[in-house]
Design a protein around this motif. Structure first.
Motif, short mmCIF file in Angstrom:
data_model
loop_
_atom_site.label_atom_id
_atom_site.label_comp_id
_atom_site.label_asym_id
_atom_site.label_seq_id
_atom_site.Cartn_x
_atom_site.Cartn_y
_atom_site.Cartn_z
N LYS A 760 0.83 -1.20 0.00
CA LYS A 760 0.00 0.00 0.00
C LYS A 760 0.86 1.25 0.00
N PRO A 761 0.33 2.36 -0.52
CA PRO A 761 1.03 3.64 -0.41
C PRO A 761 1.00 4.13 1.03
N LYS A 762 1.71 5.22 1.29
CA LYS A 762 1.73 5.76 2.64
C LYS A 762 0.34 6.20 3.08
N LEU A 763 0.07 5.97 4.38
CA LEU A 763 -1.24 6.33 4.90
C LEU A 763 -1.50 7.83 4.79
N ALA A 764 -0.45 8.62 4.81
CA ALA A 764 -0.62 10.07 4.79
C ALA A 764 -1.30 10.57 3.53
N ILE A 765 -1.16 9.82 2.40
CA ILE A 765 -1.75 10.30 1.15
C ILE A 765 -3.02 9.53 0.79
N LEU A 766 -3.46 8.58 1.64
CA LEU A 766 -4.71 7.88 1.37
C LEU A 766 -5.89 8.82 1.55
N ASN A 767 -6.86 8.71 0.65
CA ASN A 767 -7.99 9.62 0.66
C ASN A 767 -9.29 8.81 0.69
N PHE A 768 -10.18 9.13 1.64
CA PHE A 768 -11.45 8.42 1.74
C PHE A 768 -12.27 8.57 0.46
N SER A 769 -12.19 9.73 -0.18
CA SER A 769 -13.03 9.98 -1.34
C SER A 769 -12.67 9.12 -2.53
N TYR A 770 -11.47 8.52 -2.51
CA TYR A 770 -11.07 7.64 -3.61
C TYR A 770 -11.33 6.18 -3.30
N THR A 772 -13.90 4.40 -3.27
CA THR A 772 -14.98 3.71 -3.98
C THR A 772 -14.56 3.22 -5.36
N ASP A 773 -13.29 3.34 -5.70
CA ASP A 773 -12.79 2.85 -6.98
C ASP A 773 -12.78 1.33 -6.99
N ILE A 774 -13.71 0.72 -7.71
CA ILE A 774 -13.88 -0.74 -7.64
C ILE A 774 -12.70 -1.49 -8.23
N THR A 775 -11.92 -0.84 -9.06
CA THR A 775 -10.77 -1.53 -9.67
C THR A 775 -9.69 -1.83 -8.65
N GLN A 776 -9.72 -1.12 -7.49
CA GLN A 776 -8.71 -1.35 -6.46
C GLN A 776 -9.09 -2.51 -5.53
N PHE A 777 -10.35 -2.97 -5.56
CA PHE A 777 -10.79 -3.96 -4.60
C PHE A 777 -10.17 -5.33 -4.88
N ARG A 778 -9.99 -6.08 -3.82
CA ARG A 778 -9.48 -7.44 -3.94
C ARG A 778 -10.51 -8.40 -3.36
N GLN A 779 -10.28 -9.69 -3.53
CA GLN A 779 -11.17 -10.70 -2.98
C GLN A 779 -10.87 -10.89 -1.49
N LEU A 780 -11.83 -11.49 -0.80
CA LEU A 780 -11.66 -11.72 0.64
C LEU A 780 -10.58 -12.77 0.91
N HIS A 781 -9.89 -12.54 2.03
CA HIS A 781 -8.87 -13.47 2.50
C HIS A 781 -9.33 -13.98 3.87
N LEU A 782 -8.84 -15.10 4.30
CA LEU A 782 -9.25 -15.66 5.59
C LEU A 782 -8.99 -14.69 6.74
N ASP A 783 -7.93 -13.88 6.62
CA ASP A 783 -7.60 -12.93 7.69
C ASP A 783 -8.63 -11.81 7.79
N ASP A 784 -9.45 -11.62 6.75
CA ASP A 784 -10.49 -10.60 6.82
C ASP A 784 -11.56 -10.96 7.84
N VAL A 850 -9.90 1.14 7.73
CA VAL A 850 -9.29 -0.18 7.56
C VAL A 850 -9.63 -0.76 6.19
N GLN A 851 -10.86 -0.55 5.76
CA GLN A 851 -11.26 -1.04 4.44
C GLN A 851 -10.52 -0.33 3.32
N VAL A 852 -10.22 0.96 3.52
CA VAL A 852 -9.45 1.70 2.52
C VAL A 852 -8.02 1.17 2.46
N THR A 853 -7.42 0.98 3.63
CA THR A 853 -6.01 0.54 3.65
C THR A 853 -5.85 -0.90 3.19
#
Length: 932
Positions: A760-770, A772-784, A850-853
């Motif tokens: 992941k990129p640095k937390l400082a530049i993560l933006n909540f408004s971004y 919802t970009d579905i292309t960034q989503f991944r499938q569920l993992h057991l740790d989720d 957490v969901q964003v990160t």
């Protein structure tokens, strides 16, 4: 399924599940169509005076002062010289409305009616007031009207003071009782010169009701052990003495007046009521005058408690009753019909009359309760198919007739004691029968709801597997799907027809038909079930069992925490070791140390007292100063911003929030200081408090949507309101909780890298408004699954960290004194709920981060959360019981309602968290942000 459609369906499903518990356990016990019954013998009293000292504990009235003098000398003299005494045992909920209904109408009101308000009469019920010739009542506008509104005719008169007098911040709450006593005096002075009024008050079957709210108000404001509460008891004692003297003089000492002093509920040491602590359920009962027994000397008495020696009343016979028993006692004394819905048993030991009179009274009591039983049985028989109806076997129609005939024969033969004994047996059987028919459909409805629960949870699990994992799915067989559709449609039609011919309520259709479409949706995913079974068979058996065991253990820990808050402490201590177990300690030592320390710090809160603590405003001040320091520490990051326009805007928002925190801290201190000096709530403080509350809901939306900047803005705004609602250590709770949430977000990013899922990129530049970009989503993992469990655990901690069931049922008014002090149950309750919700919002916003990160859609993790919550709710559904103590019954039902509310609330909270984190209001035009 479409996301919005799924959310709507989920909300409807859970609303039905929640509502079902009220149809199963909280249905009204009332039946109609009975005939009034009364003792044919002349009554001993022409009039009855009922004093109800609201919020008066039994021990507070009976105990002796340190100097050896009685706290209530007049009533003490009554106990020793004139009348009989005991304890009236109330039932949960120990609130004013159900307490007065039990006293005056003789039945225990269902919770659904209580929830409809204090001032209305949501169900028609009979009462002693309604059966009287005339009733005059003085006191609170929250209590008196509900008995007048439901009365037939125009013979119940009320005299109420204004609601503004019920001020917890008032200089002297005893004025509420003084007003009542003065009004009664003025009424009788006026009656002497008013011939119409004079003739009315001299009629038979007259009731005078004095509702005394001062003790309850002082108890809430100053606690029952305070000087104000004890002084108010002395005021009430003096007032009762004056009223008794006034009435004896007015009626010329004709010996036809009966007096009863009691209370609707008690109060805890910390000034609350509503739950089932003995201090709330043990209320005094003192009765003297016409038809009532004189003091009886005894050498020994067998009671489980040790109060008699403490109160120095071991030589005066104590007669305990259930609160509902007082209604038939009052009816018997003045010769009016027993209230039609009463389930009280006449306490004969309070009566000073012939055995014949007592036998006739008990016979009337038995007939009145038995008639309720027969009406209830007839209603159930009419609504049930004859071959399915199972009558109450202990009391058949023939047995009812035989017992009544035998009891009447005993009375005619002068065998009064035998008649009394037989009537008591009949009453007990009739009450058991009433309970039997009242809960007749409980098993049937419970099975239907459980099937719906299991079906819904199974469908959500299949939906997770189908849409959020890499599990291969078989193509749907359309022919098989059609067969399933026809089959389930036939089952639904059969169930509907079965309910129709039994004339069941419309809600039964919902509960019984709901499992049909739910299980159809499950069966339609049969190919997914097949693939899941094949996948599970590829894993070693010990791994599958181990995973299921850990999941079950985690859910059981959550369930156990509802009974023992200290379980949360154990869970947090275990969480503290997470970095060590997963080797995250070596990867991010500073973050891991922060996580561990904050877990330990938060683990202290569930060990602290929930209620019963004295206000400690210095801790609230400390919390305010700490949050100000946190605000100041964030200033350097704004100074470094390359965009000066952004710099000025963000700085202005932060400074405004710091000002709100400072003002909140100041208002809390000055308000409580003013109230301590009995100077009331300063108007300027009230205005500032409401202004801060309103602004705290909007200001976060003005801040940037960068992850930590938005989370900090939400924390600062909500903390300014939370401080205003705090009275002690709980003000520090959101700070520690938020610190742990920030550490959690960092830890989850490190965990992603450890599991090799993403860089992941640095937390400082993560933006909540971004996010919802579905292309960034991944499938569920057991740790989720672990992430979702953490969220549910933190939500439960957010509620139980400083509170519990009792603190919700009976809140401390001191928490809302910065906003209002005049009694307003719904406004105060709303502010209390806001205080409870704020930690929830902080956790939910952190979960969004957490969901964003972790590059997950909010839907995927939330579905796992839904499954965990529903399994907990199903667990509590099976723990609901209708036996044991009333506290056990109430607690078991409250737990289910609470978890179901959590589930529904979390669906709504998920939307609120997305709004708070992703949306922004632009007051100065659109701003283009750059990474700093």
């Amino acid at each position: 399924m479409n996301l919005r459609l799924f959310i709507v369906a989920g909300l409807l499903m859970h609303c039905v599940f929640l509502a079902s518990i009220f149809d199963i356990y909280f249905t009204s016990p009332l039946v109609h169509g009975m005939t009034p019954h009364y003792n044919p013998l002349p009554p001993p009293a022409k009039r009855l005076v009922l004093f109800v000292a609201d919020g008066l504990r039994a021990d507070s009235l009976y105990e002796i002062e340190e100097d050896g003098s009685p706290r209530a000398p007049y009533l003490r003299n009554v106990i020793e010289e004139k009348g009989c005494w005991g304890i009236s045992h109330t039932r949960v909920p120990t609130e004013s409305r159900p307490g007065h209904v039990a006293l005056i109408a003789g039945f225990y009101e269902d919770v659904s009616a209580v929830a409809k308000g204090w001032k209305e009469n949501p169900v028609e019920f009979d009462s002693v007031f309604n059966e009287s010739k005339y009733t005059w009542s003085w006191g609170s506008p929250d209590i008196l009207p509900m008995f007048a509104k439901g009365a037939s005719g125009d013979h119940v008169y009320t005299y109420c003071y204004t609601a503004e007098k019920e001020d917890f911040g008032a200089e002297d709450a005893t004025v509420l009782d003084t007003w009542v006593f003065d009004s009664v005096k003025n009424f009788f002075y006026a009656a002497r010169s008013n011939q119409t009024m004079f003739s009315k008050v001299n009629e038979e079957k007259v009731i005078l009701f004095l509702h005394l709210l001062g003790i309850d108000t002082n108890g809430h404001a100053h606690r029952p052990n305070s000087r104000e509460y004890k002084d108010n008891i002395r005021k009430v004692d003096d007032g009762i003495k004056e009223i008794v003297s006034l009435l004896e003089d007015f009626y010329g000492n004709d010996g036809k007046t009966a007096f009863i002093v009691t209370s609707d509920h008690g109060m805890t040491d910390w000034g609350s009521h509503g739950a089932g602590h003995p201090s709330e359920t043990l209320t005094p009962l003192i009765a003297w005058g016409a038809g009532l027994n004189y003091p009886q000397s005894v050498t020994s008495q067998a009671f489980e408690d040790n109060f008699l020696k403490e109160w120095k009343l071991e030589n005066r016979k104590r007669v305990d009753v259930n609160q509902a028993d007082i209604a038939p006692l009052m009816a018997s004394l003045i010769g009016v019909p027993f209230p039609l819905n009463s389930v009280g048993i006449l306490p004969l030991e309070y009566l000073n009359n012939s055995v014949h009179f007592k036998a006739e009274s008990m016979f009337t009591n038995a007939v009145q309760i038995l008639e309720q039983f027969t009406v209830k049985m007839a209603q159930k028989r009419e609504s049930t198919l004859s071959f399915l109806f199972t009558p109450f076997k202990l009391l058949s129609d023939s047995e009812q007739t035989d017992v009544l005939r035998k009891a009447r024969s005993y009375i005619q033969q002068g065998k009064y004691n035998d008649a009394i004994s037989l009537c008591k047996t009949l009453i007990i059987l009739a009450l058991e029968g009433l309970s039997y028919y009242h809960t007749y459909d409980r098993l049937f409805l419970g099975i239907s709801i459980a099937m719906g629960f299991v079906g819904w949870t199974s469908y959500v699990i299949l939906l997770i597997i189908k849409t959020h994992t890499n599990l291969m799915r078989t193509v749907q067989n359309n022919k098989a799907s059609s067969v399933f559709a026809y089959g389930f449609s036939a089952v639904g039609i059969f169930i509907a027809f079965f309910l129709l011919i039994q004339a069941c309520p419309w809600t039964y259709y919902i509960y019984c038909l709901l499992p049909v479409p739910v299980w159809y949706a499950v069966v339609r995913e049969f190919p997914v079930i097949q693939d899941l079974i094949k996948l599970l068979l590829t894993f070693p058996l010990h791994q599958s069992i181990g995973f299921l065991f850990i999941c079950a253990l985690g859910i059981e820990i959550l369930v156990f925490s509802f009974f023992y808050r200290s379980t949360l402490t154990v869970g947090l201590i275990i969480f503290a070791g997470w970095p060590v177990i997963t080797q995250l300690w070596a990867q991010a030592k500073i973050t891991a140390v922060s996580w561990t320390l904050l877990c330990w710090l938060l683990a202290m809160f569930p060990l602290m007292p929930v209620v019963g603590r004295e206000p400690n405003i210095s801790l609230v001040t400390a919390a305010g100063l700490l949050i100000l320091l946190i605000s100041i520490s964030s200033l350097p990051s704004l100074w470094k911003s390359k965009n000066k326009n952004v710099h000025r805007k963000d700085l202005a928002i932060l400074l405004f929030q710091m000002l709100s925190i400072a003002l909140s801290t100041y208002v809390v201190n000055t308000t409580h200081s003013s109230l301590q000096h009995k100077q009331g709530l300063p108007v300027i403080n009230q205005i500032v408090s409401w202004t801060i509350l309103a602004s705290s809901l909007v200001v976060p939306l003005l801040s940037p949507t960068f992850l930590f900047q938005r989370l900090l803005s939400i924390l600062l705004s909500l903390m300014s309101t939370y401080l205003l609602l705090s009275t002690g250590y709980e003000a520090l709770f959101p700070l520690v909780l938020s610190g742990l949430m920030f550490a959690w977000i960092n830890m989850e990013q490190e965990a992603l890298q450890y599991y090799g899922l993403s860089l992941k990129p640095k937390l400082a530049i993560l933006n909540f408004s971004y996010s919802t970009d579905i292309t960034q989503f991944r499938q569920l993992h057991l740790d989720d699954t672990r992430r979702s469990f953490f969220f549910v655990f933190f939500i439960v901690t957010a509620f139980f960290g400083t509170g519990n069931i009792a603190s919700v049922n009976s809140f401390d008014p001191a928490s809302v004194y910065c906003f209002l002090t005049v009694f307003s149950p719904f406004m105060m309750g709303g502010l209390l709920m806001l205080k409870v919700i704020i930690p929830f919002v902080l956790v939910s916003c952190a979960f969004e981060a957490v969901q964003v990160t972790t590059q997950l859609s909010s839907k995927s993790l939330f579905l796992i959360v839904l499954v965990i919550s529903d399994i907990m709710a199903l667990h509590f559904f099976f723990l609901v019981k209708d036996y044991g103590s009333w506290l056990d019954i109430g607690t078991s039902i409250s737990h289910f309602v609470l978890v179901m509310s959590f589930t529904i609330f979390m669906m709504l909270l998920n939307g609120l968290a997305q709004l708070l984190t992703t949306k922004r209001i632009e007051l100065w035009g659109v701003t283009k942000y750059h990474a700093t």
